[in-house]
Design an enzyme around this catalytic site. Structure first.
Site, PDB file in Angstrom:
ATOM      1  N   GLY A 124     -18.630  -2.345   0.768  1.00  0.00           N
ATOM      2  CA  GLY A 124     -18.566  -2.349  -0.692  1.00  0.00           C
ATOM      3  C   GLY A 124     -17.759  -1.209  -1.266  1.00  0.00           C
ATOM      4  O   GLY A 124     -18.135  -0.610  -2.273  1.00  0.00           O
ATOM      5  N   ARG A 125     -16.647  -0.894  -0.592  1.00  0.00           N
ATOM      6  CA  ARG A 125     -15.767   0.209  -1.017  1.00  0.00           C
ATOM      7  C   ARG A 125     -16.534   1.524  -1.126  1.00  0.00           C
ATOM      8  O   ARG A 125     -16.266   2.363  -1.976  1.00  0.00           O
ATOM      9  CB  ARG A 125     -15.061  -0.142  -2.327  1.00  0.00           C
ATOM     10  N   HIS A 173      -0.227 -12.024   1.313  1.00  0.00           N
ATOM     11  CA  HIS A 173      -1.211 -11.256   0.561  1.00  0.00           C
ATOM     12  C   HIS A 173      -1.800 -12.056  -0.596  1.00  0.00           C
ATOM     13  O   HIS A 173      -3.000 -11.979  -0.875  1.00  0.00           O
ATOM     14  CB  HIS A 173      -0.544  -9.975   0.038  1.00  0.00           C
ATOM     15  N   PHE A 181     -19.787   1.952  -1.796  1.00  0.00           N
ATOM     16  CA  PHE A 181     -21.028   1.927  -2.574  1.00  0.00           C
ATOM     17  C   PHE A 181     -22.227   1.610  -1.697  1.00  0.00           C
ATOM     18  O   PHE A 181     -23.305   2.215  -1.828  1.00  0.00           O
ATOM     19  CB  PHE A 181     -20.932   0.902  -3.705  1.00  0.00           C
ATOM     20  N   TYR A 204       0.842  -1.185   0.000  1.00  0.00           N
ATOM     21  CA  TYR A 204       0.000   0.000   0.000  1.00  0.00           C
ATOM     22  C   TYR A 204       0.881   1.239   0.000  1.00  0.00           C
ATOM     23  O   TYR A 204       1.530   1.564   0.991  1.00  0.00           O
ATOM     24  CB  TYR A 204      -0.916   0.018   1.228  1.00  0.00           C
ATOM     25  N   GLY A 223     -24.177   4.230   0.069  1.00  0.00           N
ATOM     26  CA  GLY A 223     -25.026   5.107  -0.719  1.00  0.00           C
ATOM     27  C   GLY A 223     -24.420   6.457  -1.012  1.00  0.00           C
ATOM     28  O   GLY A 223     -25.114   7.396  -1.391  1.00  0.00           O
TER      29      GLY A 223
END
Length: 326
Positions: free
Chosen positions: A206-207, A124, A209, A57, A212
């Site tokens: 959901g990253r 990983h 999503f 990362y 909303g």
């Protein structure tokens, strides 16, 4: 915050904090190291004691950020990092599970995290070019030397889990698990229950999503989520029905869709620890509050009946090399 046993040797808060988006993967908007360090420290105040990162990362910068932010909390928190992926040009990754690479990677992570031993060191990705017993044996040697306390693995098959667990016990596995990514409940999650292994659920919202508040149109240039088919215009219109269903459940609890999504992940087993990521204080407060939300059997049935997501893909970098290494 309640504690959850990932294994006989490792007990953590019921929610962890995924730190990758502070330095990696998502677009640069609002990315700020000082704010991120404040978020990490506030998470500790809330009782969060599991912090997840990886050497890839950034690369490397996320471990450095976490090491600085948690320096005053040594011994009070669990630091989990990962090895076995190597960042390359164009945001692509290669795998390296060779013992020599893993030893170098471990030494680098120890320095960047400013610790004498890594609490949870995770492979990983499995490197198909190296026998997995050789890779896992090298990681077990790091445990024997006192540089690592527990081993974990991400994105392995059940057959691979069986194999490495016989070489050295797995403390935790890490996979995507959320209302729109339920596939691991069929095999990996039951395996974990049967073998007394913890399950770290990354991307439970959901990253963004499922909260909303994120769509493909709202993403920064360079945000890797723009390449996730679930965020595409057509798929997003279909997948909005999932968010609408979460809003219905949330309204009954005076909660938010994101909190319902996290609570759903928590409800999947007493060995499941969601590790939602955020880089803002507001969403940290919202996510942590989800630890107290208890969904009813009716809530869970409604969520099970929500439409299947459009555009789900594997985040396995062998097939999608330019996507983020979750």
């Amino acid at each position: 915050m309640q504690k959850i046993s990932l294994s006989t040797n490792l007990k953590v808060s019921s929610l962890g904090l995924g730190c990758s988006s502070m330095s990696h993967g998502y677009g640069p908007r609002e990315r700020d190291d000082e704010t991120s360090k404040a978020v990490i420290r506030r998470a500790v105040e809330f009782g969060v004691d599991l912090f997840d990162t990886a050497d890839v990362y950034g690369p490397w910068t996320n471990e450095e950020l976490l090491g600085e932010a948690l320096e005053a909390h040594r011994g009070d928190v669990i630091v989990a990092t990962k090895c076995g992926l190597v960042a390359g040009p164009g945001g692509k990754f290669s795998r390296d599970g060779s013992p020599a690479h893993l030893r170098r990677a471990c030494e680098g992570s120890l320095k960047r995290l400013r610790v004498e031993a890594i609490d949870l060191y995770q492979l990983h990705r499995v490197d198909p070019a190296v026998p997995i017993e050789e890779t896992w044996g090298a990681l077990a040697q790091l445990v024997a030397e006192g540089k690592v306390r527990n081993l974990g693995i991400s994105h392995a098959t059940v057959a691979e889990l069986d194999l490495v667990h016989r070489v050295h016990p797995i403390a935790a596995v890490q996979y995507e698990l959320s209302v729109w990514a339920k596939h691991n409940r069929a095999d990996v999650l039951p395996w974990c229950r049967e073998n007394g292994v913890g399950f770290l659920a990354f991307a439970p919202i959901g990253r963004g999503f499922l909260a909303g508040r994120v769509t493909g149109a709202s993403l920064d240039e360079g945000d890797s989520r723009a390449r996730d088919p679930r965020f595409g215009a057509e798929a997003a219109r279909v997948n909005e029905a999932i968010v609408a269903g979460l809003r219905v459940v949330a309204a009954r609890h005076d909660a938010t869709p994101a909190q319902v999504a996290i609570a759903w992940a928590l409800a999947q087993g007493d060995n499941v620890v969601p590790i939602p990521g955020t880089r803002t204080m507001r969403w940290l407060h919202e996510n942590v509050a989800a630890a107290d939300l208890r969904l009813t059997p009716e809530d869970l049935r409604e969520i099970e009946d929500l439409p299947a997501p459009m555009g789900y893909m594997s985040w396995d970098n062998a097939r999608f090399p330019a996507f983020p290494a979750g």
